[in-house]
Design an enzyme around this catalytic site. Sequence first.
Site: not given
Length: 198
Positions: A143, A161
């Site tokens: 991330d 995401d």
Amino acid sequence: MKTHTLSQRMILFCSIAFLGLAADLWTKSTMFSILGLPHEAQQYVDWWVIDDFFGFQTAVNQGALFGMGQGAVILFRIFSAVALVAIGYWFIRAEGWKSLWLTICLSAISAGILGNLYDRFGLWHPHAGFTDQFPNYAYGVRDFILFTYRGHVWPNFNIADCLLVCGAVMLAIFSFRSDGSARHTKPLTDVPDPSDCN
């Protein structure tokens, strides 16, 4: 009205899924190359785009959304595989391909699943021995996008995401619209037949 074939919609589905997957993997690779692994980075945000609001900071998540289920990598792999099979069934056998809206949202979800599944299998490791050296990162999802607001920090996320969330929202809208259409087209069984009044 122009009709589309399964092969045409399949090409669209695969194109969106491929582009989404490519964007996710490229941005992860690029940002981690620039900013490094979390332990190599600065103590705070590495790259502010808008001070104290939006920036880039690397993180590796071995859980699910918001860091839940840390370490349950095998479970998440199985869940992802089942979700991909379900999407394939819905798109082909259940004729989801007939809806352009459904084609787009299912392809976006597929891209998101594949992007994070790539990381969960540890295919992103930069060198041999990485798993032994960094076991906490080995099968985690990369991330790098960060939002903060007045001291509140949204958990880091990635393009996969974003695709998953956008696809899920589109799917919810599709379900809501389909349900509304079904109600409007439902036959009125309680309306008396005029012939019964004669």
